[in-house]
Write a protein that holds these residues in place. Sequence first.
Motif, short mmCIF file in Angstrom:
data_model
loop_
_atom_site.label_atom_id
_atom_site.label_comp_id
_atom_site.label_asym_id
_atom_site.label_seq_id
_atom_site.Cartn_x
_atom_site.Cartn_y
_atom_site.Cartn_z
N ASN A 121 0.84 3.75 -2.99
CA ASN A 121 0.47 5.11 -2.63
C ASN A 121 1.50 6.11 -3.15
OD1 ASN A 121 -0.81 7.24 -1.39
ND2 ASN A 121 0.21 6.91 0.57
N ASN A 122 2.79 5.82 -2.92
CA ASN A 122 3.85 6.68 -3.46
C ASN A 122 3.78 6.75 -4.98
OD1 ASN A 122 4.91 7.29 -1.00
ND2 ASN A 122 6.62 5.86 -1.10
N ALA A 123 3.62 5.56 -5.59
CA ALA A 123 3.61 5.51 -7.05
C ALA A 123 2.49 6.41 -7.61
CB ALA A 123 3.43 4.08 -7.52
N ILE A 124 1.33 6.34 -6.97
CA ILE A 124 0.23 7.20 -7.43
C ILE A 124 0.60 8.66 -7.22
CG2 ILE A 124 -2.19 7.86 -7.04
CD1 ILE A 124 -2.67 4.98 -6.05
N LYS A 125 1.14 8.94 -6.03
CA LYS A 125 1.47 10.31 -5.67
C LYS A 125 2.45 10.94 -6.66
CE LYS A 125 3.18 10.75 -1.39
NZ LYS A 125 3.24 10.83 0.08
N PHE A 126 3.42 10.14 -7.11
CA PHE A 126 4.47 10.72 -7.96
C PHE A 126 4.28 10.39 -9.44
CE2 PHE A 126 6.20 10.33 -3.67
CZ PHE A 126 6.45 11.68 -3.42
N ARG B 235 0.84 -1.21 0.00
CA ARG B 235 0.00 0.00 0.00
C ARG B 235 0.87 1.25 0.00
NH1 ARG B 235 -3.11 -2.62 4.00
NH2 ARG B 235 -2.13 -1.29 5.55
N ASN B 236 1.92 1.24 0.83
CA ASN B 236 2.84 2.36 0.88
C ASN B 236 3.47 2.63 -0.48
OD1 ASN B 236 3.35 3.95 3.18
ND2 ASN B 236 3.99 2.12 4.29
N LEU B 237 3.94 1.55 -1.13
CA LEU B 237 4.62 1.71 -2.42
C LEU B 237 3.65 2.18 -3.50
CD1 LEU B 237 7.00 -1.39 -2.47
CD2 LEU B 237 7.49 0.95 -1.74
N LEU C 189 8.09 9.07 6.27
CA LEU C 189 8.39 7.87 7.06
C LEU C 189 7.92 6.59 6.37
CD1 LEU C 189 7.66 9.00 10.73
CD2 LEU C 189 9.85 8.28 9.80
N GLY C 190 7.14 6.76 5.30
CA GLY C 190 6.56 5.60 4.63
C GLY C 190 7.58 4.55 4.23
N LEU C 191 8.61 4.98 3.51
CA LEU C 191 9.60 4.03 3.03
C LEU C 191 10.48 3.51 4.17
CD1 LEU C 191 10.65 5.64 -0.37
CD2 LEU C 191 9.35 3.54 -0.02
MG MG Z 1 4.94 7.46 1.15
#
Ligand code: MG
Lengths: 117, 473
Positions: free
Chosen positions: B273-278, B269-271, B335-337
Amino acid sequence: MKTILVVDDEEDIRESVKLILESRGYNVEMAENGDDCLKKILSAKPDLILLDIMMPGLPVDEVVKQITDINIAFMSVVRISEARKRGLCTQDNIVDFIQKPFDVGDLIGRVELILGE
Amino acid sequence: MVWDDEGFSLKKLLFSKINRKLTFLFAIVGLVAPALALFFFYNISVSILSDSLPAEQSVMLETTAAIIITLLLAIDAGVIGFFVSRSISKPIKELYMVTKEVQKGNFNVRTNIKTGDEIEELSVAFNNTTTALAKLDTERKEIDNAKSEFLSITSHELRSPMTPMKAQLQMLEGGYFGKLTKKQKDSLKIVVRNADRLDKIIVDFLEVSRIEAARLKFAFKETNIKDLVEETVEFMNGFAKEKNVTLDLKIDKLPIIELDPDRTSQVLRNLINNAIKFSKNKSKIEIRAKHVDDHILFSVRDYGCGMNSEDQIRIFEPFYQVEDHSVRKHGGTGLGLTICRGIVESQKGKIWVESKPESGSTFYFIVPLKPVEEIEPIKVLFSPRNKIERKLKEEFKSILGPLGMGEFNELKGKNALWKEDLFKYVTSLTRQHILNEEQGKFFKNRIGIVFGNEKDVINDKNVTPTSIFEVVK
Ligand SMILES: [Mg+2]
Ligand SMILES: Nc1ncnc2c1ncn2[C@@H]1O[C@H](COP(=O)(O)OP(=O)(O)OP(=O)(O)O)[C@@H](O)[C@H]1O
């Protein structure tokens, strides 16, 4: 009208939960620790107890041992896995675990589900 | 103590050896005995044979006497040399072995040298130092535990006021206390958003404190990975749609293995989420999982903004956010990663990224097929990892020359900057004769030192202590 007993050592939480549940037409009683909870059970005869698992005074496992015929839902900032590890969720009348901070809609949904409405 | 006021002197040490035990031995065996032998031998032979001997034979006799003396002296020197070197080298060897133990972090070793000389004093001083080190080490561990404990307690404490706060805000927002004007709603929205943000930071802090104390709970159970990834992607689809991003999922048949579904899903989910964000609007994110050797390899690929190689190391550090990704626009704590790394490495997995600015990033992580028996405490706050990478980079540059940088970056890209990986890499270099054996050993030694532990190299019997001393200096 169904009665819910809210047990939490933090007044703001008790008040918030009371406000939320009263808005749905429940009768809400409050207790601030384990001993208080056991006393209030006798006078209020609740249909459901919302019980914080971390309170000063009588340990929560002692409290739940003495409650056999009323449904209990735990409320806690710790995760359910942690509570399980402490051997807390074994009794049959413990019917739910509400993670704090809770979502208002979620809290109402769960309570209504337990009380069968 | 002698060392304190006078300092160490090799000359003094050698003299002390000779003075005590050996001068006597030396005098007897080395000087008196041959002199006596010569005297008797010569006298007897001369007195008995003086008349009958021809002149040249008496010369021969003298020569024989001289040779015998020389021989005796030579043996004598050998005997003395043996004792001197033994009495010095044995305790020094012991000291050396114990020093190595200390270097490995074992502060409970002590020397037991009873030579009654300066070496013994040195050994006593050494033992005192190790005792002091052991004390410091215990204190350090205590402070470390206190830090984790503090973090955990404060995060719990910080979290409890969030409960009534969020409840009241939600009731206000939900119109429980009457209808709100637009301005009131807007204002409330800001408060709610920031309360959520604060709560996320606290939750992340709690997670970090759990990782550091090895108190992260894992519930390993037989899991169908395909279902797990599908559910996770389904869950993230809501967020993806807001940005018109498609989540593309392809998974082959995978074995059912024991893992913690919640934790694995948390990393995914974290990864994602980041992928969507960026990612840019309307782009695609590819999510894959496959069985490779003794682990499952997960990957999340995006075609978003990507990042340079420097940032690729640093994004796993707590609070690190790439500057031009305009934190304001994306929010988040950074802090996600860090948490992903903690979750993955606690169970002996690995996580890494391959990325190019402007063309996108692929995050990989692997989870072993067999769950670990013991969860490892991982230092995610103040981790020495970056320092280690910086030092390794220098070693690569100095040992491999201009070639080094490229090699380093390639290994880093593969997340192969771990000790075992690097040792394997060096071995492959020597096999290909890019480095000779000596250089290979030297390289491994340097790597060992960077990781603060030379155990593997020390046990390599081909490496003599001198070569280690050279390296250590
Ligand atoms: Mg993140
Ligand atoms: N897929 C990606 N593409 C480009 N940059 C990324 C990607 N994933 C992470 N990053 C960079 O790494 C940084 C750290 O990521 P991380 O997930 O740790 O924190 P965050 O997403 O900023 O905040 P949080 O996850 O705590 O809400 C991000 O701020 C971003 O700069």
